[in-house]
Motif scaffolding. Structure first.
Motif, PDB file in Angstrom:
ATOM      1  N   LEU A  68     -22.555   4.002 -19.666  1.00  0.00           N
ATOM      2  CA  LEU A  68     -23.024   3.712 -18.315  1.00  0.00           C
ATOM      3  C   LEU A  68     -24.533   3.897 -18.195  1.00  0.00           C
ATOM      4  N   ALA A  69     -25.078   4.868 -18.901  1.00  0.00           N
ATOM      5  CA  ALA A  69     -26.514   5.122 -18.839  1.00  0.00           C
ATOM      6  C   ALA A  69     -27.327   3.953 -19.403  1.00  0.00           C
ATOM      7  N   PHE A  70     -26.726   3.187 -20.319  1.00  0.00           N
ATOM      8  CA  PHE A  70     -27.448   2.049 -20.897  1.00  0.00           C
ATOM      9  C   PHE A  70     -27.212   0.753 -20.132  1.00  0.00           C
ATOM     10  N   LYS A  71     -25.983   0.547 -19.654  1.00  0.00           N
ATOM     11  CA  LYS A  71     -25.706  -0.689 -18.912  1.00  0.00           C
ATOM     12  C   LYS A  71     -24.634  -0.427 -17.853  1.00  0.00           C
ATOM     13  N   LEU A  72     -24.854  -0.982 -16.680  1.00  0.00           N
ATOM     14  CA  LEU A  72     -23.886  -0.855 -15.595  1.00  0.00           C
ATOM     15  C   LEU A  72     -22.560  -1.518 -15.963  1.00  0.00           C
ATOM     16  N   GLN A  73     -22.591  -2.505 -16.866  1.00  0.00           N
ATOM     17  CA  GLN A  73     -21.375  -3.233 -17.231  1.00  0.00           C
ATOM     18  C   GLN A  73     -20.307  -2.348 -17.883  1.00  0.00           C
TER      19      GLN A  73
END
Length: 400
Positions: free
Chosen positions: A160-165
């Motif tokens: 989650l910290a790298f991408k909202l997806q």
């Protein structure tokens, strides 16, 4: 396995010279700003004085580290993605090993993921970084299968910290928590990990408000119903009520997810590794297919997890990853300057791709309903025969 890795790296190295629009317009600009403004100290600028990037801090840490290395910018950016391609393949290998211990299938699963067209195109060709969050998300699914909930939720927090997806498979966490396969208190590791990765940026001068709202700003950046994603909105032609349709799409997706989660929770089936894989893959396809304002890249996690669930249930789902990959990979081509069709035909192309993705989703939903129905029948004591090749219901953690 070493030969497969070397071949995968060699294929990717051949793509490093290609400059995508995203690199020239965005990534190169981000790298140049960080390089010219003190490396790591520039990360704080992005969330305080000058928003040069719309990505969260952890990816900018990687770009900052890259500026200290003797490597050309584009090659370095793509190399970061390639490293996480390999980590993604490692977790694919580990997931398949739970189903096929002491067998060659785990090597084939890792190779299949490494040589997926979208995995190669996304990082080595396009310069995107979806392999980072996907590696942590698939690692989280693997750790759930190993009954290591704290580590699993930590990995989901990293994703989650790298991408909202990464949220596309978060319904899986809710199902596991409702069925007590995942202790509720372990879910705190997701936001805790996310927030912990913000601390370096805060120390570098970032505004807490800007850090915590970075994903909110991302969601407000794109108002189209679809951005070349093979989703249900390829069949929606009205643009006069786009805001209403976007809101309706979000509400409809939420209702569908709540209904499916409730069905699984009421079933009270034991969550075997097969069922976890089915839930993860189905969620990774279903959410971006139904949500509005999705990009073509947002099916990346579906690309990988559809392969993994096909290894768990090959006779029923062998074609699902093919359908997902065809739909996903062909939707990449226009953005990379290689469209199959031009003009009005391009619209028809994306409608067809959305239909292929819908076929894959139907296959996953059908397999999921059948698998959980088997569990209900087994719990009720009713005898029913199933076709050869269908795995029998098994205990959690058994690899089935």
């Amino acid at each position: 396995m070493t030969g497969i890795i070397l071949a995968a790296v060699a294929v990717r190295a051949c793509k490093f010279d290609f400059e995508s629009t995203d690199y020239t317009v965005h990534l190169k600009h981000w790298y140049d700003y960080i390089h010219g403004h003190g490396g790591f100290s520039a990360v704080g600028d992005n969330f305080s004085t000058y928003n040069f990037s719309d990505y969260n801090a952890p990816y900018l840490y990687l770009l900052a580290a890259l500026t200290y290395l003797p490597v050309q910018a584009q090659a370095g950016i793509k190399l970061i993605s390639v490293i996480f391609d390999l980590l993604l393949a490692f977790f694919a290998y580990r997931m398949a090993s739970l189903r096929y211990p002491d067998s060659w299938q785990p090597v084939m699963a890792a190779a299949a993921v490494l040589f997926l067209p979208t995995v190669i195109m996304n990082g080595a060709l396009w310069g995107q970084s979806d392999s980072i969050y996907a590696a942590f998300a698939v690692g989280g699914v693997y750790l759930l299968m190993r009954d290591r909930p704290w580590m699993a939720c930590t990995f989901f927090g990293l994703a989650l910290a790298f991408k909202l997806q990464a949220v596309f498979i978060f319904p899986l966490l809710l199902v596991l928590a409702l069925l007590k396969r995942l202790p509720w208190q372990t879910l705190i590791a997701v936001p805790a990990t996310y927030l912990a990765l913000d601390i370096p940026a805060l120390l570098l001068g970032a505004s807490p408000e800007n850090l915590l709202t970075v994903y909110l700003r991302q969601t407000e950046s794109y108002q189209d119903l679809t951005l070349d994603a093979p989703s249900i909105y390829q069949w929606v032609t009205s643009s006069t009520h786009a805001d209403v349709l976007r809101t309706a799409g979000i509400l409809f997706t939420s209702a569908v997810l709540i209904a499916l989660i409730a069905l699984v929770a009421v079933n009270r089936a034991a969550l075997t590794n097969l069922r976890i894989a089915l839930l993860a893959a189905t969620s990774a396809v279903l959410v971006p297919f139904l949500l509005p304002s999705m990009h073509e890249r947002y099916f990346y996690l579906a690309d990988v997890l559809s392969v993994m669930v096909a290894f768990y249930l090959p006779r029923r789902l062998w074609y699902a990853p093919i359908a997902v990959q065809v739909s996903s990979a062909l939707s990449y081509l226009p953005f990379l300057g290689m469209p199959l069709f031009q003009g009005d035909a391009a619209s028809l192309e994306f409608k067809l791709l959305a239909g292929v993705m819908a076929l894959a989703l139907a296959a996953l939903l059908g397999a999921g309903f059948r698998e959980f129905r088997k569990a209900g029948i087994a719990q009720s004591g009713i005898q029913e025969s199933f076709p050869a090749g269908e795995p029998a219901p098994s205990a959690p953690g058994s690899g089935r």
